[in-house]
Design a protein around this motif. Structure first.
Motif, short mmCIF file in Angstrom:
data_model
loop_
_atom_site.label_atom_id
_atom_site.label_comp_id
_atom_site.label_asym_id
_atom_site.label_seq_id
_atom_site.Cartn_x
_atom_site.Cartn_y
_atom_site.Cartn_z
N VAL A 1 -8.22 20.64 -18.39
CA VAL A 1 -7.20 19.75 -17.86
C VAL A 1 -7.51 19.47 -16.40
N SER A 2 -7.54 18.19 -16.01
CA SER A 2 -7.85 17.83 -14.64
C SER A 2 -6.67 18.09 -13.72
N ASN A 3 -6.98 18.65 -12.55
CA ASN A 3 -5.96 18.85 -11.52
C ASN A 3 -6.00 17.75 -10.48
N SER A 4 -6.78 16.72 -10.72
CA SER A 4 -6.94 15.65 -9.74
C SER A 4 -5.64 14.87 -9.58
N GLU A 5 -5.44 14.37 -8.37
CA GLU A 5 -4.19 13.69 -8.04
C GLU A 5 -4.49 12.40 -7.27
N ILE A 6 -3.70 11.38 -7.54
CA ILE A 6 -3.79 10.12 -6.79
C ILE A 6 -3.09 10.30 -5.45
N PHE A 7 -3.69 9.73 -4.41
CA PHE A 7 -3.05 9.75 -3.09
C PHE A 7 -3.42 8.46 -2.36
N VAL A 8 -2.70 8.18 -1.28
CA VAL A 8 -3.02 7.03 -0.43
C VAL A 8 -2.87 7.44 1.03
N VAL A 9 -3.83 7.04 1.83
CA VAL A 9 -3.78 7.19 3.28
C VAL A 9 -3.74 5.78 3.86
N GLY A 10 -2.82 5.51 4.78
CA GLY A 10 -2.78 4.14 5.30
C GLY A 10 -1.90 3.94 6.50
N THR A 11 -1.94 2.72 6.98
CA THR A 11 -1.04 2.25 8.03
C THR A 11 -0.65 0.82 7.68
N SER A 12 0.53 0.42 8.12
CA SER A 12 1.00 -0.94 7.83
C SER A 12 2.04 -1.33 8.85
N GLN A 13 2.55 -2.55 8.70
CA GLN A 13 3.56 -3.03 9.63
C GLN A 13 4.85 -2.20 9.54
N ALA A 14 4.99 -1.43 8.48
CA ALA A 14 6.19 -0.61 8.33
C ALA A 14 6.20 0.59 9.27
N VAL A 15 5.03 1.02 9.71
CA VAL A 15 4.96 2.22 10.55
C VAL A 15 4.23 2.00 11.87
N ALA A 16 3.59 0.84 12.04
CA ALA A 16 2.80 0.62 13.25
C ALA A 16 2.98 -0.80 13.77
N PRO A 17 3.23 -0.97 15.07
CA PRO A 17 3.32 -2.32 15.64
C PRO A 17 1.94 -2.98 15.63
N GLY A 110 5.50 -7.07 -3.56
CA GLY A 110 5.94 -7.74 -2.34
C GLY A 110 7.12 -7.07 -1.67
N LEU A 111 7.48 -5.88 -2.10
CA LEU A 111 8.64 -5.19 -1.53
C LEU A 111 8.31 -4.45 -0.24
N ASP A 112 7.02 -4.29 0.05
CA ASP A 112 6.62 -3.61 1.28
C ASP A 112 6.07 -4.59 2.31
N SER A 113 6.26 -5.88 2.05
CA SER A 113 5.77 -6.92 2.95
C SER A 113 6.83 -7.29 3.98
N VAL A 114 6.38 -7.92 5.07
CA VAL A 114 7.33 -8.40 6.09
C VAL A 114 8.31 -9.38 5.47
N VAL A 115 7.79 -10.30 4.66
CA VAL A 115 8.62 -11.24 3.91
C VAL A 115 8.68 -10.73 2.48
N HIS A 116 9.82 -10.21 2.08
CA HIS A 116 9.95 -9.63 0.75
C HIS A 116 9.64 -10.67 -0.34
N GLY A 117 8.80 -10.26 -1.27
CA GLY A 117 8.46 -11.14 -2.38
C GLY A 117 7.34 -12.11 -2.09
N GLU A 118 6.70 -12.00 -0.91
CA GLU A 118 5.63 -12.96 -0.58
C GLU A 118 4.55 -12.88 -1.65
N ALA A 119 3.98 -14.04 -1.96
CA ALA A 119 3.09 -14.16 -3.11
C ALA A 119 1.67 -13.70 -2.84
N GLN A 120 1.23 -13.77 -1.59
CA GLN A 120 -0.19 -13.56 -1.29
C GLN A 120 -0.65 -12.12 -1.54
N ILE A 121 0.23 -11.15 -1.36
CA ILE A 121 -0.18 -9.76 -1.47
C ILE A 121 -0.69 -9.42 -2.87
#
Length: 280
Positions: A1-17, A110-121
């Motif tokens: 059985v694999s013990n591997s786990e998904i994770f994400v490291v990042g920065t975005s407009q939500a946490v950084a100017p 699009g829920l984590d975008s500056v404009v909620h629901g924006e299509a480009q993401i």
């Protein structure tokens, strides 16, 4: 059985100017080079897919040691950008397991975008998942994750009103400008970048009736390719200074590791300006 786990490291407009995100910017090519150079020889990272947009820089990974893998990727970011460890930690995030999965679903919807629901993401998530370089790093877990996120993002836009009107940061910004400027027919606009965002901004400006449209890009061929159907002009980034005195509006739509417009350039062009103040 694999013990591997998904994770994400990042920065975005939500946490950084914006000023901090500019300092933390890394070209997507450099991310893949770093993965090949520093990570491929270890057992820390089993799968990886980077996601880079104008508002975020994230790396989704799979590891049996996600905490150690995240620390390694954070150190690589510090080394590449020269930003202090304290600043990186203050303006970044690490999510694991269900939180990482939920985060990508929110991003695609699009829920984590500056404009909620924006299509480009949604298109940007798809491009990251289908990047030919990602094929070397993406395994079964991230393949399923990105497929599910894309399906969720599409379903959200189909079954809810969140994407009604094709909202995007570009269209929202243009609407603000419309209220300030009024008629665009006498405006000369410069769009820096001929990628997806630059092409979208250019189409919106032409639709708004902009008088003259100039599109600048790293390569002249791409600039001309985007500009021609819009009755615009294509130039290279190096040609921008020669046009600044003619510009009324400049829109940045490129992810670059250097400044294209500097205070010195703007000061010099102000004395030769043939129109009113330059809006950025």
């Amino acid at each position: 059985v694999s013990n591997s786990e998904i994770f994400v490291v990042g920065t975005s407009q939500a946490v950084a100017p914006a000023a901090v995100r500019e300092r933390l910017h890394v070209d997507i090519d450099d991310i893949y080079e770093a993965l090949d150079a520093y990570v491929s020889g270890t057992d820390l990272l089993e799968e990886a897919v980077p996601l880079a947009t104008c508002g975020r820089l994230e790396l989704y990974g799979v590891s049996a040691k996600p905490e150690r893998a995240a620390k390694l990727l954070t150190r690589l970011l510090q080394r590449h950008t020269g930003v202090s460890p304290e600043l990186v930690l203050e303006h970044s995030y690490v999510l694991r397991g269900p939180q990482a999965v939920s985060h990508l679903f929110r991003v695609a919807a699009g829920l984590d975008s500056v404009v909620h629901g924006e299509a480009q993401i949604l298109g940007q998530v798809r491009a990251a998942a289908h990047d030919e370089r990602a094929a070397l790093w993406k395994g079964p877990m991230l393949h399923r994750l990105f497929d599910a996120a894309l399906a969720t993002g599409k379903r959200v836009r189909t079954e809810t009103d969140i994407g009604r009107g094709g909202a995007s940061l570009a269209s929202a910004g243009l609407e603000i400008l419309r209220k300030e400027i009024g008629n665009f027919s006498s405006v000369t606009a410069l769009v820096v970048g001929a990628g997806d965002t630059g092409a979208l901004v250019s189409r919106l400006l032409r639709k708004a009736g902009v008088g003259r449209l100039i599109i600048a890009n790293r390569t002249a061929d791409t600039a001309h390719e985007v500009a021609e159907p819009l009755d615009g002009e294509g130039i290279t980034l190096e040609e921008i200074p020669g046009h600044l005195s003619e510009i009324d509006l400049a829109v940045g739509a490129a992810t670059l590791s250097r400044h294209v417009l500097t205070p010195e350039m703007l000061t010099m062009s102000a004395g030769d300006a043939v129109s009113g103040p330059l809006r950025l």
